[in-house]
Scaffold this motif. Structure first.
Motif, mmCIF file in Angstrom:
data_model
loop_
_atom_site.group_PDB
_atom_site.id
_atom_site.type_symbol
_atom_site.label_atom_id
_atom_site.label_comp_id
_atom_site.label_asym_id
_atom_site.label_seq_id
_atom_site.Cartn_x
_atom_site.Cartn_y
_atom_site.Cartn_z
ATOM 1 N N GLY A 679 0.727 -1.094 -0.039
ATOM 2 C CA GLY A 679 0.016 0.105 -0.059
ATOM 3 C C GLY A 679 0.810 1.407 -0.243
ATOM 4 N N LEU A 681 2.325 4.511 -1.197
ATOM 5 C CA LEU A 681 1.802 5.614 -2.218
ATOM 6 C C LEU A 681 0.592 5.217 -2.869
ATOM 7 C CD1 LEU A 681 5.392 6.012 -4.129
ATOM 8 C CD2 LEU A 681 4.616 7.339 -2.298
ATOM 9 N N GLY A 682 -0.408 4.603 -2.156
ATOM 10 C CA GLY A 682 -1.428 4.001 -2.542
ATOM 11 C C GLY A 682 -2.367 5.136 -3.248
ATOM 12 N N GLU A 683 -2.404 6.388 -2.494
ATOM 13 C CA GLU A 683 -3.275 7.151 -2.866
ATOM 14 C C GLU A 683 -2.835 7.716 -4.105
ATOM 15 O OE1 GLU A 683 -3.060 10.356 -0.177
ATOM 16 O OE2 GLU A 683 -4.014 9.251 1.533
ATOM 17 N N ILE A 684 -1.596 7.682 -4.564
ATOM 18 C CA ILE A 684 -1.156 8.099 -5.901
ATOM 19 C C ILE A 684 -1.752 7.130 -7.056
ATOM 20 C CG2 ILE A 684 0.675 8.563 -7.508
ATOM 21 C CD1 ILE A 684 2.363 9.613 -4.981
ATOM 22 N N GLY A 686 -4.028 4.895 -6.916
ATOM 23 C CA GLY A 686 -5.393 4.359 -6.694
ATOM 24 C C GLY A 686 -5.431 3.124 -6.069
ATOM 25 N N HIS A 688 -6.737 1.759 -2.836
ATOM 26 C CA HIS A 688 -7.328 1.930 -1.540
ATOM 27 C C HIS A 688 -7.450 0.820 -0.453
ATOM 28 C CE1 HIS A 688 -10.286 0.807 -4.986
ATOM 29 N NE2 HIS A 688 -10.612 0.120 -3.858
ATOM 30 N N GLN A 689 -7.447 -0.554 -0.991
ATOM 31 C CA GLN A 689 -7.120 -1.375 -0.039
ATOM 32 C C GLN A 689 -6.270 -2.526 -0.435
ATOM 33 O OE1 GLN A 689 -10.922 -2.785 1.367
ATOM 34 N NE2 GLN A 689 -10.136 -4.839 1.928
#
Length: 851
Positions: A679, A681-684, A686, A688-689
């Motif tokens: 996870g 740099l997950g926000e970059i 995409g 989310h899980q």
């Protein structure tokens, strides 16, 4: 080959409209084939012979009621309030309509199920009360019988005493009739009591049998206590759609009809979402993010080439190639079971290599035009030299992709074959359509200022060797960086995506989230557990066996509930629904599957459990792919060594190149693990899980990166070899070759990263990690391995880099990859050194290789 390509290029340039028309005809033909024969893609993946597949096949033959696939429809109020009676009634009507869809056996009404469970519990409670009352009545009756027996015993004693007195008094003969009558009365009374006792015992036995049956039912109900179809707050419910066919064989049309039935009958205030088992079909294979990636590649080409016409040619030719390749693949989807990733992989690779391969030929042609070469001759020579390298580069990628068939996994082999077909089309387009387009646009491929007289060739200055210290530093820094990046790969776990990895706004993700919140994560991936019923069991013995097995399963860690589904018609197979504590892609669920398969049932020696279901199937597929990975890696490494020995006529260069390829692959694995499993740099990206890495991604990545790495090796090290064989000292040749090839590698890598990067944000969950893995793998291979590590190792090796045993040198064919012999045959007077390796970085500069 080079001479043939030269003639082909000249022909295409002179008969440009004929070639363009021919490709348009091909494009229309494959488009028509797709319209006529194309089917629907799916994300369902199957591998015959896995434990899950074996259990499913057996159930389909012997217990068809338990073999059918299922999908979940999640119903929840938009405001979070309890579902009203009106809403429930309207939903039941929709369930009835969906039950009539062809291919659907039934829709399990969640409200009826919950009511039945409550009713069953009430019946059990009432039955227990009745049984207790019956026991009390039997006990009271037994007391009455005991009292009556005591009275009879007392009467018998009195009668026996009277007989004795009469006998003592000599009056027995006279009293005998009366005494006999009294004895008969006592015997009759005793017989009546015995009959009443027997009846009482019968009633007690029936009561206990009923109690045993009731308790077995209660035990089964208790085992399934963690399974709900309506949430505790009443705001959500899950309706199970039972299909006639197994999960992976349900027709896309059936699933679409189910979705349409719900969408055509909306219930006010109720939102409907569908699990991935229902919404697996894929309507399109490309989205907005892929177009963004292509747009970035266009910008790169415009900046690099300085003219819109030149920048547009590689894009046009690549789009024609991927259209032919992708539509051709989609045309097969009606007759061949094809997962959604199959044509997308072909699209991804065809687009990236199609642009690059056309660019190689375009830049060779541009440079030759700047040097004053005649248009058609330049096109022919560019096709015969750079086009020859393109054919070889394409063959390496094609071979690596076709080698996926050696894994023995059908869907993976099909993916490789389709992708290889798209690569082959990209090569054909590059050596036929691209020369035709170049013939049509003429000198407009050059900026206006370069279209006049021949440009002066600017010679490069004498190169200096790389210092040994710099080489060692580059080597240490490069390898250390890749090793650090690769470290997360040690923790890589393979799996297949579930609803949690889908886009947040998708119905699959919403369904998964609601179920996880309202019912628990495990209900997103229940397991189907089956076992053989021991011979000779019947009736309550079968029920007792089910309870015993269910209790053993329920006692395992990470099991929330066990629901006995029932037995086959001949009562030889028992099936259970097992709800794990965590989601279908979790480590605990994976461990639970293995635990269930190895579980020994107490008191039932020889009884083994089989596990099926979507979650179990995904686990088995991932393990099968993991087992095939080492074999495929060995095949690819072997191919790498053979091809490179043939091209570079060296032992050490292939070893260096292959070692660099392995570093690139494992660095890509590490990056994928860190982002998609951990996870980071997950926000970059995409994510989310986070979850396990896509199970077939490592195998695909190895095949594709192998081909692309060999391309980079070819365009970089061939310059080094050419300089060396023309007399340049080995270490100076390293610098000269890197200078000659770095522009080509840089251009190719930037474009490929741009195209692959667009797929990192695809609307398809399975495509995202593939896009990232390819983009990141290309990035590290081109700029760290080929630009940094390989030159450093070549410098340190010096002349030894080009050593080849004489006996091997004699038997190896002379592979003229860059068409040097063709150049000599078609050398234009006054233009020495004007047709060397293309330098795409400098529009007006030509690099000499010392020829």
């Amino acid at each position: 080959m080079a001479e043939l390509l030269y003639r082909l290029g000249r022909f295409a340039a002179r008969r440009a409209w004929l070639v363009v028309s021919a490709w348009l005809v091909v494009l229309v033909a494959v488009g028509g084939a797709f319209a006529a024969f194309g089917g629907t893609l799916t994300t369902a993946i199957t591998i015959p012979g896995t434990p899950t597949a074996e259990v499913t096949d057996r159930l389909q033959a012997e217990f068809p009621d338990a073999a059918g696939g299922t999908g979940t429809v999640v119903l929840h109020t938009t405001d979070g309030t309890e579902l009203s009676e009106t809403q429930r009634a309207e939903l039941v009507d929709v369930f009835d309509e969906v039950s009539g869809v062809e291919g659907v056996n039934a829709v399990v009404d969640p409200f009826a199920v919950q009511a039945q469970l409550a009713e069953q519990q009430a019946r059990i409670d009432d039955g227990r009360a009745q049984i207790e009352n019956g026991r009390e009545q039997i006990a009271a009756g037994q007391e009455q019988l005991d009292a009556a027996r005591e009275q009879l015993d007392a009467g018998q004693a009195q009668l026996d005493a009277a007989v004795a007195q009469a006998d003592a008094a000599g009056l027995l003969a006279q009293a005998q009739p009366q005494l006999d009558a009294q004895q008969a009365e006592l015997d009759a009374a005793r017989a009546e009591l015995d009959a009443q006792a027997a009846e009482l015992e019968r009633q007690a036995a029936e009561l206990e049998a009923g109690s045993e049956e009731l308790e077995l039912g209660a035990a089964q109900l208790d085992l399934a206590g963690g399974i709900r179809t309506v949430s505790e707050d009443g705001s959500a419910a899950t309706a199970t759609v039972q299909f006639a066919e197994p999960t992976y064989e349900v027709l896309a049309e059936t699933k679409e009809s189910v979705v349409e039935a719900f969408e055509d009958n909306p219930v006010d205030g109720v939102e409907v979402d569908f699990s991935s088992e229902i919404t697996q079909s894929v309507a399109n294979i490309a989205g907005a993010s892929e177009i963004v990636g292509l747009a970035v590649a266009v910008v790169v080409l415009i900046v690099m080439l300085g003219t819109l016409v030149a920048a547009g040619l590689p894009i046009v030719s690549a789009l024609v190639g991927v259209a032919v390749g992708a539509l051709g693949a989609m045309a097969l989807s009606g007759t061949v079971e094809m997962i959604s990733v199959t044509p997308v992989l072909g699209l991804m690779l065809g687009l990236a290599v199609g642009i690059d391969y056309s660019l190689f030929i375009l830049n060779r042609h541009r440079r030759q035009l700047r040097d004053g070469m005649e248009l058609h001759e330049s096109i022919g020579l560019a096709t015969g030299t750079s086009g020859n390298a393109v054919v070889f580069a394409g063959l390496t990628v094609l071979i690596a992709l076709l080698a996926l068939n050696v894994t023995g996994i059908d869907f993976l082999g099909l993916m490789g074959t389709v992708a290889a077909g798209c690569i082959a089309v990209a090569v054909l387009v590059a050596i036929t359509l691209m020369p035709a387009l170049l013939g049509l646009v003429g000198r407009r491929v050059l900026p206006r200022r370069q279209r006049g007289a021949r440009q002066h060739v600017r010679r490069t200055k004498a190169v200096r060797e790389m210092s040994t210290g710099a080489a060692i530093l580059s080597l240490v820094v490069g390898i250390a960086a890749l090793v650090v990046i690769a470290l997360p790969a040690l923790d890589m776990r393979l799996g297949l995506p579930d609803g949690s990895s889908e886009p947040v706004d998708s119905t699959q993700y919403q369904a998964y989230s609601v179920v996880e919140e309202k019912f628990g994560a495990g209900q997103n991936g229940p397991l189907l557990v089956v076992t053989d019923v021991p011979d000779g069991y019947a009736g309550t013995e079968v029920a007792a066996f089910q309870v015993a097995v269910g209790q053993e399963i329920a006692a395992l860690d990470d099991v929330v509930a066990v629901a006995p589904i029932g037995t086959s018609q001949d009562q030889t197979i028992a099936a259970f629904q097992v709800v794990p504590a965590d989601g279908p892609s979790s480590e605990s669920t994976e461990e639970l599957v293995h635990t269930l398969r190895g579980l020994s049932i107490t008191g039932e020696p020889g009884v083994e459990l089989g596990v099926a279901g979507a979650a179990s199937g995904n686990i088995d597929i991932s393990e099968k792919l993991a087992d095939a990975l080492p074999t495929y890696l060995a095949v690819v490494i072997g191919l790498s060594l053979i091809i490179l020995v043939l091209v570079f006529r060296s032992i050490l260069v292939p070893i260096i190149a292959t070692g660099g390829f392995i570093l690139s692959v494992f660095a890509a694995f590490g990056g994928i693990t860190a982002i998609y499993q951990w996870g980071w740099l997950g926000e970059i990206f995409g994510v989310h899980q986070p979850g396990p890495v896509l199970s077939f991604l490592p195998t695909i990545l190895i095949g594709v990166l192998f081909g692309l790495a060999m391309d980079y090796q070819l365009f970089l090290v061939s310059g080094m070899r050419e300089a060396y064989v023309h007399g340049t000292p080995a270490r100076a040749a390293v610098i000269e070759g890197r200078r000659a090839g770095r522009a080509v590698v840089t251009a190719a890598a930037i474009i490929m990263v741009s195209v692959f990067g667009g797929f990192m944000f695809s609307h398809m969950a399975m495509i995202r990690p593939i896009g990232f893995g390819l983009a990141f793998g290309v990035l590290v291979d081109a700029f760290v391995v080929r630009m940094l590590i390989v030159p450093a190792l070549m410098h340190l090796a010096g002349d030894r880099a080009w050593w080849l045993p004489r006996w091997l040198d004699r038997i190896l064919p002379d592979v003229d990859v860059e068409g040097a012999a063709l150049e000599r045959r078609h050398h234009v007077a006054g233009e020495p050194d004007a047709v060397g390796t293309p330098d795409v970085a400098n529009a007006g500069e030509v690099t000499s290789h010392g020829r």
